[in-house]
Design a protein around this motif. Structure first.
Motif, PDB file in Angstrom:
ATOM      1  N   GLU A 210       1.594  20.834  -1.317  1.00 50.00           N
ATOM      2  CA  GLU A 210       0.480  21.371  -2.096  1.00 50.00           C
ATOM      3  C   GLU A 210       0.667  21.189  -3.598  1.00 50.00           C
ATOM      4  O   GLU A 210      -0.269  21.412  -4.373  1.00 50.00           O
ATOM      5  N   GLU A 211       1.850  20.804  -4.021  1.00 46.00           N
ATOM      6  CA  GLU A 211       2.150  20.636  -5.446  1.00 46.00           C
ATOM      7  C   GLU A 211       1.286  19.523  -6.048  1.00 46.00           C
ATOM      8  O   GLU A 211       1.126  18.467  -5.456  1.00 46.00           O
ATOM      9  N   ARG A 212       0.731  19.771  -7.215  1.00 49.70           N
ATOM     10  CA  ARG A 212      -0.146  18.792  -7.870  1.00 49.70           C
ATOM     11  C   ARG A 212       0.486  18.120  -9.084  1.00 49.70           C
ATOM     12  O   ARG A 212      -0.043  17.137  -9.582  1.00 49.70           O
ATOM     13  N   ASP A 213       1.606  18.631  -9.560  1.00 47.93           N
ATOM     14  CA  ASP A 213       2.277  18.036 -10.720  1.00 47.93           C
ATOM     15  C   ASP A 213       3.384  17.113 -10.230  1.00 47.93           C
ATOM     16  O   ASP A 213       4.492  17.551  -9.928  1.00 47.93           O
ATOM     17  N   TYR A 214       3.065  15.821 -10.116  1.00 52.45           N
ATOM     18  CA  TYR A 214       4.027  14.844  -9.622  1.00 52.45           C
ATOM     19  C   TYR A 214       3.661  13.468 -10.140  1.00 52.45           C
ATOM     20  O   TYR A 214       2.564  13.252 -10.655  1.00 52.45           O
ATOM     21  N   GLU A 215       4.601  12.551  -9.987  1.00 52.02           N
ATOM     22  CA  GLU A 215       4.327  11.139 -10.258  1.00 52.02           C
ATOM     23  C   GLU A 215       4.863  10.335  -9.093  1.00 52.02           C
ATOM     24  O   GLU A 215       5.880  10.683  -8.492  1.00 52.02           O
ATOM     25  N   LEU A 216       4.155   9.264  -8.759  1.00 56.91           N
ATOM     26  CA  LEU A 216       4.595   8.367  -7.688  1.00 56.91           C
ATOM     27  C   LEU A 216       5.560   7.357  -8.290  1.00 56.91           C
ATOM     28  O   LEU A 216       5.345   6.869  -9.397  1.00 56.91           O
ATOM     29  N   LEU A 217       6.617   7.043  -7.564  1.00 60.87           N
ATOM     30  CA  LEU A 217       7.694   6.223  -8.113  1.00 60.87           C
ATOM     31  C   LEU A 217       7.527   4.724  -7.913  1.00 60.87           C
ATOM     32  O   LEU A 217       8.148   3.940  -8.608  1.00 60.87           O
ATOM     33  N   SER A 218       6.717   4.310  -6.971  1.00 58.42           N
ATOM     34  CA  SER A 218       6.515   2.875  -6.778  1.00 58.42           C
ATOM     35  C   SER A 218       5.020   2.579  -6.741  1.00 58.42           C
ATOM     36  O   SER A 218       4.205   3.458  -6.480  1.00 58.42           O
ATOM     37  N   SER A 219       4.706   1.339  -6.990  1.00 59.58           N
ATOM     38  CA  SER A 219       3.307   0.934  -7.008  1.00 59.58           C
ATOM     39  C   SER A 219       2.773   0.856  -5.584  1.00 59.58           C
ATOM     40  O   SER A 219       3.541   0.722  -4.632  1.00 59.58           O
ATOM     41  N   PRO A 220       1.445   0.880  -5.406  1.00 63.92           N
ATOM     42  CA  PRO A 220       0.878   0.777  -4.061  1.00 63.92           C
ATOM     43  C   PRO A 220       1.256  -0.535  -3.377  1.00 63.92           C
ATOM     44  O   PRO A 220       1.364  -0.594  -2.159  1.00 63.92           O
ATOM     45  N   ASP A 221       1.464  -1.588  -4.160  1.00 63.83           N
ATOM     46  CA  ASP A 221       1.826  -2.879  -3.577  1.00 63.83           C
ATOM     47  C   ASP A 221       3.209  -2.866  -2.950  1.00 63.83           C
ATOM     48  O   ASP A 221       3.513  -3.696  -2.101  1.00 63.83           O
ATOM     49  N   PHE A 222       4.074  -1.932  -3.379  1.00 66.82           N
ATOM     50  CA  PHE A 222       5.437  -1.882  -2.855  1.00 66.82           C
ATOM     51  C   PHE A 222       5.478  -1.342  -1.429  1.00 66.82           C
ATOM     52  O   PHE A 222       6.318  -1.707  -0.647  1.00 66.82           O
ATOM     53  N   THR A 223       4.548  -0.443  -1.096  1.00 67.49           N
ATOM     54  CA  THR A 223       4.571   0.216   0.202  1.00 67.49           C
ATOM     55  C   THR A 223       4.470  -0.808   1.321  1.00 67.49           C
ATOM     56  O   THR A 223       3.490  -1.529   1.420  1.00 67.49           O
ATOM     57  N   PRO A 224       5.494  -0.923   2.167  1.00 72.56           N
ATOM     58  CA  PRO A 224       5.442  -1.912   3.236  1.00 72.56           C
ATOM     59  C   PRO A 224       4.400  -1.545   4.279  1.00 72.56           C
ATOM     60  O   PRO A 224       4.216  -0.386   4.606  1.00 72.56           O
ATOM     61  N   LYS A 225       3.730  -2.544   4.784  1.00 71.88           N
ATOM     62  CA  LYS A 225       2.754  -2.361   5.850  1.00 71.88           C
ATOM     63  C   LYS A 225       3.354  -3.004   7.099  1.00 71.88           C
ATOM     64  O   LYS A 225       3.448  -4.215   7.195  1.00 71.88           O
ATOM     65  N   LEU A 226       3.787  -2.171   8.026  1.00 69.69           N
ATOM     66  CA  LEU A 226       4.530  -2.658   9.178  1.00 69.69           C
ATOM     67  C   LEU A 226       3.727  -2.501  10.462  1.00 69.69           C
ATOM     68  O   LEU A 226       3.114  -1.466  10.696  1.00 69.69           O
ATOM     69  N   ASP A 227       3.758  -3.544  11.299  1.00 69.68           N
ATOM     70  CA  ASP A 227       3.179  -3.429  12.625  1.00 69.68           C
ATOM     71  C   ASP A 227       4.255  -2.866  13.559  1.00 69.68           C
ATOM     72  O   ASP A 227       5.394  -2.625  13.155  1.00 69.68           O
ATOM     73  N   GLY A 228       3.908  -2.640  14.829  1.00 72.20           N
ATOM     74  CA  GLY A 228       4.844  -2.027  15.776  1.00 72.20           C
ATOM     75  C   GLY A 228       6.148  -2.783  15.928  1.00 72.20           C
ATOM     76  O   GLY A 228       7.224  -2.190  15.959  1.00 72.20           O
ATOM     77  N   THR A 229       6.067  -4.107  16.017  1.00 69.04           N
ATOM     78  CA  THR A 229       7.273  -4.925  16.171  1.00 69.04           C
ATOM     79  C   THR A 229       8.147  -4.825  14.925  1.00 69.04           C
ATOM     80  O   THR A 229       9.374  -4.691  15.024  1.00 69.04           O
TER      81      THR A 229
END
Length: 180
Positions: free
Chosen positions: A45-64
């Motif tokens: 619920e905390e609203r005072d934060y910063e995200l540490l990596s860019s959205p492009d960094f987030t890996p998009k993984l399939d099941g395999t």
């Protein structure tokens, strides 16, 4: 979803949460579990934060990919404190060491060596906080082959030396400031 990118809490509530986290060390069993759930609820619920990596960094993984990356993570977790074998890990996944390196970089977003160093530094951080062991002993028991390599990776990943890290956590425990 936010947590996939890493979160640094910046608000005044982080001090209270930090105190509750330190208090968990004294608890066990159900009270510890319930305390952890309460902390996680507050952080959600905390609203005072910063995200540490860019959205492009987030890996998009399939099941395999999830299964393969899980195997890689498990192997690293079990072997990071010892001689780490890229060849053995690659054979476990049915690929070559260079194929493994390319796959890991493409899928996770960092090099395999950097990830292993991050795991080792994380293990060292825990020992620096919880023990009085010498820094050099912690470096070697975490899987680093030399003290200078350990210090270089530690400074690169944590922004301070292992000794400074230990001292900052001693200050936090004594109430002289928590998390920054």
């Amino acid at each position: 979803l936010r947590s996939k990118r890493g979160i640094r809490f910046t608000g005044a509530g982080r001090t209270h949460v930090a105190e509750r986290i330190f208090a968990l060390r004294e608890a066990s069993g159900l009270p510890c579990f319930l305390g952890l759930l309460g902390i996680l609820g507050d952080l959600a619920e905390e609203r005072d934060y910063e995200l540490l990596s860019s959205p492009d960094f987030t890996p998009k993984l399939d099941g395999t990919s999830v299964e393969r990356v899980d195997k890689i993570y498990d192997y690293i977790a079990k072997h990071s404190a010892h001689d780490f074998s890229h060849a053995e890990l690659a054979a476990l996944l049915g690929t070559s060491p260079s194929g493994l390196s390319h796959y890991f970089k493409r899928t996770v977003g960092c090099t395999l060596s950097a990830f292993v160093a991050e795991v080792r530094v994380g293990q060292a951080c825990r020992q620096l906080i919880l023990t009085e062991r010498p820094v050099s002993e912690i470096a070697f028991s975490s899987g680093f082959e030399s003290l200078s390599t350990f210090n270089d990776w530690f400074r690169k990943l944590r922004g301070l030396s292992p000794r400074e890290f230990r001292q900052s956590h001693r200050k936090e425990e004594n109430g002289e400031g928590i998390w920054g």
